[in-house]
Design an enzyme around this catalytic site. Structure first.
Site, PDB file in Angstrom:
ATOM      1  N   ASP A 587       4.529   0.295 -10.250  1.00  0.00           N
ATOM      2  CA  ASP A 587       5.852   0.633  -9.731  1.00  0.00           C
ATOM      3  C   ASP A 587       6.964  -0.303 -10.206  1.00  0.00           C
ATOM      4  O   ASP A 587       7.487  -0.135 -11.293  1.00  0.00           O
ATOM      5  CB  ASP A 587       5.806   0.696  -8.200  1.00  0.00           C
ATOM      6  CG  ASP A 587       4.953   1.854  -7.700  1.00  0.00           C
ATOM      7  OD1 ASP A 587       4.166   2.390  -8.493  1.00  0.00           O
ATOM      8  OD2 ASP A 587       5.063   2.225  -6.515  1.00  0.00           O
ATOM      9  N   GLU A 811      -2.123  -2.631   3.251  1.00  0.00           N
ATOM     10  CA  GLU A 811      -1.862  -2.228   1.866  1.00  0.00           C
ATOM     11  C   GLU A 811      -1.772  -3.438   0.945  1.00  0.00           C
ATOM     12  O   GLU A 811      -2.267  -3.427  -0.184  1.00  0.00           O
ATOM     13  CB  GLU A 811      -0.549  -1.434   1.820  1.00  0.00           C
ATOM     14  CG  GLU A 811      -0.181  -0.906   0.443  1.00  0.00           C
ATOM     15  CD  GLU A 811       1.158  -0.182   0.457  1.00  0.00           C
ATOM     16  OE1 GLU A 811       1.442   0.505  -0.535  1.00  0.00           O
ATOM     17  OE2 GLU A 811       1.914  -0.304   1.444  1.00  0.00           O
TER      18      GLU A 811
END
Length: 841
Positions: A587, A811
């Site tokens: 990302d 996460e």
């Protein structure tokens, strides 16, 4: 510019030159030798005709090419499927037909079929808040529920989950019992207790058990007294005849009955994403809960009579399916059991077995827990390795959460075709991909309850150790998504329930964009293991694996031979510090400041080198002579140290790096009224190696592409182990603390993601590489061994501490204090902590 693009862009120029030559009058001279006016006019007319024809041909040719590309983007690949026909049906895989394949709901089950029968649970605490009580159904990040997750789940036949909701603690359990031709029976037990012991004021709680059909299937509820359903009988093509029974409530662990108040609601299926809102809208009538000998209490309930509100004139629901829900309201603590009986299983079963309920259900659950624990220790050997009971629990929870997050999805995705020219202004609309099924784990039940391509490779590294068959099923389904070109969309949003959870801007998948081919990681493990069932699967899957790799290798080719570039970087917008590269999976990890076709991406080249190596070895093992002859030389070329050095070794940085049009002089600065905007200062951008230290730097090491004697290995280990750069007490940082991008937002509204946080998937790859080089003779063997021991202790210790403190796997983790960050629960690749504890790489 990629080689293919250069050829495509050159083609129209030749056509233009042909038209130009015609316009100069070449043919006219041949026709007009007399030199008269008629000849000149005829020549001019002829040239105009040729020009018009040439333009028309060129336009029609481009249209045909565009049409052909658009069609291939949404056409399934012609290679034979990796799984046998009807592999999800009860006839082929009866033990997998029913499952907790709705990961986005707190508790529910469905069948693996395009038009499934679905079941689920909702609950609400009555009187806890003014107005309509909070109805719990789908897993949400911000609904205040938690921690929650599976204590045990074997991915096949049983599970036990705990859910904390304020003062309540819910335990949901299920067991499947094989039999018949339609997937067998199953039973649920839902127990609701106060969270704190010694509570004197017990709340009033409503449970909502529901059944949903998705077509013309039949549901026939049998009404009992006071809104209570005796049972629900039904029939579908996939299940044959069946019956649901909701047994009377009891005290937990006891057979003593509890008084419950009942309400029922029956309507056409409003659409799966609308179930919660429909129930909320119908909780609009006050009823009284009147246990014998106790004071009555008011509660909000569903309409009290069994009346199908929108039954059609034929007596059915106009083909849109049915929604039938039973509300049971009573005082905590209590247990309830919900039983599904298959007609074909009941017919062929020894009647002495009885209903899977009460003590039979309790015994079945105990037997499954014992079998799970024995299989867990045999597989991962954590006790034998000396891990603590707390670490053992963490490992079981990590595995169970991953298996309990496996979903079955069916539907059509949206695809934007690849028109073959980057930055083309040609307007193309997204098209629907053919309807396809997907059996896949998900990263997060609350935030990412759908299939992600590069996540799934890491998921299956864990699942494959536990149950290789589940991995074959998942890989076969993912390879079934291959389009005619060999592309697989990186995010699979299939079906109404999945689509309802995704922002519109992320619904469309672009057929020019790739994703790291991590599915090859479990493929490599299967190849090394040599299990006959795995090899038979890989033989069927090879044409699709080869097509997928070939598409990746060709479509992402870079500007130099054996270089590669991720297509799909964001443009250099004035609001972005560094344009994202979403297809890479990393990302906002910083790349060249100014995106261009001159970029060379190190991580992508390493992924393709890994792919060539794995596919080459697989072709050799399977006797695929032609493919082996093609892949072998490619793998050798990509594995050559000198070529990697030439393309990606940055002498001025002393490490491997991306290459592109880059400058360090980029900042986000406030500029009213626009807000934060990107300012490019000095030095101006130029083609150079990108001076960013982080996960990308390590990829030749992470994927074990370096020789143990390589002089490049030492500098990478130094960077890895340096606390000024990647080392932290909690795991390896994604970006060096010394980087100017470290911890920086990418825009005013976009916090850092891969800019310093610790991620378990890359730490797992790093530990695997350290373990690898620590067992090979070479000048860096001792350094690798020492780093391995310390990093493993740091990662496992921090994940364990955060789980103990919060009840969640996260996460990502902060490199500064170790706290869990991002979404939770995240039983996707964070479940790799189990393999780290087991030292399975």
């Amino acid at each position: 510019m990629a080689r293919g693009e250069r050829r495509r862009r050159a083609a129209p120029a030749e056509g233009a030159r042909t038209v130009e030559r015609a316009a100069r009058g070449g043919p006219g001279r041949r026709d007009g030798r007399g030199g008269g006016t008629r000849g000149a006019v005829r020549g001019t007319t002829m040239a105009a005709v040729v020009l018009v024809l040439a333009v028309a041909l060129a336009l029609s040719g481009r249209w045909l090419v565009a049409w052909h590309r658009a069609r291939r983007a949404v056409t399934l690949h012609s290679a034979p499927p990796a799984l046998p026909p009807d592999s999800s049906s009860p006839a082929v895989a009866p033990d997998l037909f029913w499952g907790t394949y709705r990961p986005h709901v707190y508790f529910g089950m469905k069948t693996r079929s395009p038009k499934p029968l679905l079941t689920g649970l909702m609950w609400a605490q009555q009187g806890a808040t003014s107005g309509t009580p909070k109805l719990r159904h789908t897993c949400e990040q911000g609904d205040g529920v938690g921690p929650f997750g599976w204590e045990f789940h074997d991915g096949l036949s049983f599970g036990r989950q705990h859910i904390q909701d304020g003062a309540l603690r819910l335990t949901t359990e299920f067991v499947k019992r094989p039999g018949g031709q339609h997937g067998g029976d199953w039973s649920w037990r839902v127990t609701v207790e106060p969270q704190a012991s010694g509570t004197s004021a017990f709340p009033l709680v409503s449970l909502f058990f529901y059944v949903v059909t998705d077509g013309h299937e039949v549901l026939l509820p049998e009404a009992g007294p006071k809104g209570q359903l005796k049972f629900i009988s039904g029939h579908t093509n996939d299940l044959g005849d069946f019956r649901f029974s909701l047994l009377p409530p009891t005290s937990p662990g006891d057979t003593a009955p509890k008084y419950g108040s009942y309400n029922v609601f029956w309507s056409s299926n409003p659409g799966l994403p609308l179930l919660t809102e429909m129930v909320k809208s119908r909780l609009n009538s006050w009823f009284q809960h009147r246990p014998p000998g106790a004071s009555p209490e008011r509660y909000l309930g569903l309409p009290g009579s069994l009346k199908w509100e929108d039954r059609g004139p034929s007596g059915q629901g106009q083909g849109q399916g049915q929604f039938l829900i039973q509300q049971v309201t009573l005082k905590v603590p209590f247990s309830m059991e919900f039983v599904f009986e298959s007609g074909s299983a009941r017919t062929g079963r020894n009647q002495a077995l009885g209903l899977l309920a009460g003590s039979l259900l309790t015994q079945a659950l105990e037997n499954h827990v014992k079998a799970f624990q024995e299989h867990f220790e045999t597989t991962f050997q954590l006790k034998e390795k000396g891990l603590t009971p707390e670490e053992l629990t963490l490992g079981q929870v990590a595995l169970s959460g991953l298996l309990g997050g496996i979903g079955y999805f069916y539907g059509q995705g949206l695809v934007l075709p690849d028109m073959g020219v980057e930055g083309s202004q040609q307007k193309v609309d997204p098209a629907l991909f053919p309807p396809v099924p997907l059996f896949s784990a998900v990263p997060s039940r609350s935030f990412f309850p759908r299939g992600f391509l590069w996540d799934e490779g890491f998921h299956q590294l864990v699942v494959q150790r536990w149950d290789p068959r589940l991995t074959r099923e998942a890989l076969g389904h993912w390879l079934g998504l291959l389009n005619a070109d060999g592309w697989i969309g990186r995010e699979q949003i299939l079906g109404d329930e999945a689509r309802a959870r995704v922002p519109p801007e992320f619904l469309v998948q672009r057929a020019a964009h790739a994703n790291p081919p991590t599915l090859l990681l479990p493929v490599e493990h299967m190849l090394e293991g040599g299990d006959p069932a795995d090899l038979a699967f890989l033989h069927r899957a090879f044409p699709r694996l080869h097509a997928w790799f070939s598409w990746l290798h060709q479509s992402q080719a870079g500007p130099e031979p054996l270089s590669y570039r991720w297509r799909g970087r964001d443009p250099a917008l004035p609001t972005l510090l560094n344009p994202k590269t979403l297809p890479s999976g990393l990302d906002d990890y910083p790349r060249a400041s100014h995106p261009s076709t001159a970029e060379r991406h190190l991580d992508l080249r390493c992924w393709i080198a890994l792919g060539a190596r794995v596919l080459s070895q697989l072709a050799e093992r399977l006797g695929e002579v032609e493919a082996a002859a093609q892949l072998g030389p490619l793998a050798a070329s990509l594995g050559a140290q000198e070529t990697l050095d030439e393309l990606h070794w940055a002498p001025e940085l002393g490490v491997f790096a991306d290459f592109g049009n880059h400058t360090k002089g980029v900042q986000l600065k406030p500029r009213p009224p626009q807000g934060m905007v990107r300012v490019v200062g000095r030095p101006p951008p130029r083609l150079q190696y990108v001076d960013v230290l982080g996960y990308v730097t390590l990829f030749p090491f992470l994927l074990r592409l370096l020789d143990p004697n390589s002089p490049r290995l030492g500098p990478l280990l130094d960077v890895l182990g340096d606390s000024r750069h990647l080392w932290s007490p909690f795991g390896l940082r994604s970006l060096a603390a010394s980087s100017s991008f470290y911890g920086q937002r990418n825009s005013e509204h976009d916090p850092p993601y891969w800019r310093g946080a610790v991620w378990l998937n890359v730490n797992y790859l790093a530990l695997g590489a350290l373990h690898h080089y620590g067992h090979l003779a070479g000048p860096y063997q001792t350094q690798a061994t020492e780093l391995y021991s310390e990093l493993r202790a740091n990662v496992v210790g921090n994940v364990q501490r955060q789980y103990q403190a919060t009840g969640f796997l996260w996460e990502q983790y902060s490199d500064r204090d170790g706290r869990g960050m991002g979404c939770r629960p995240f039983h996707g690749w964070t479940s790799l902590v189990l393999l780290i504890m087991a030292e399975e790489y």
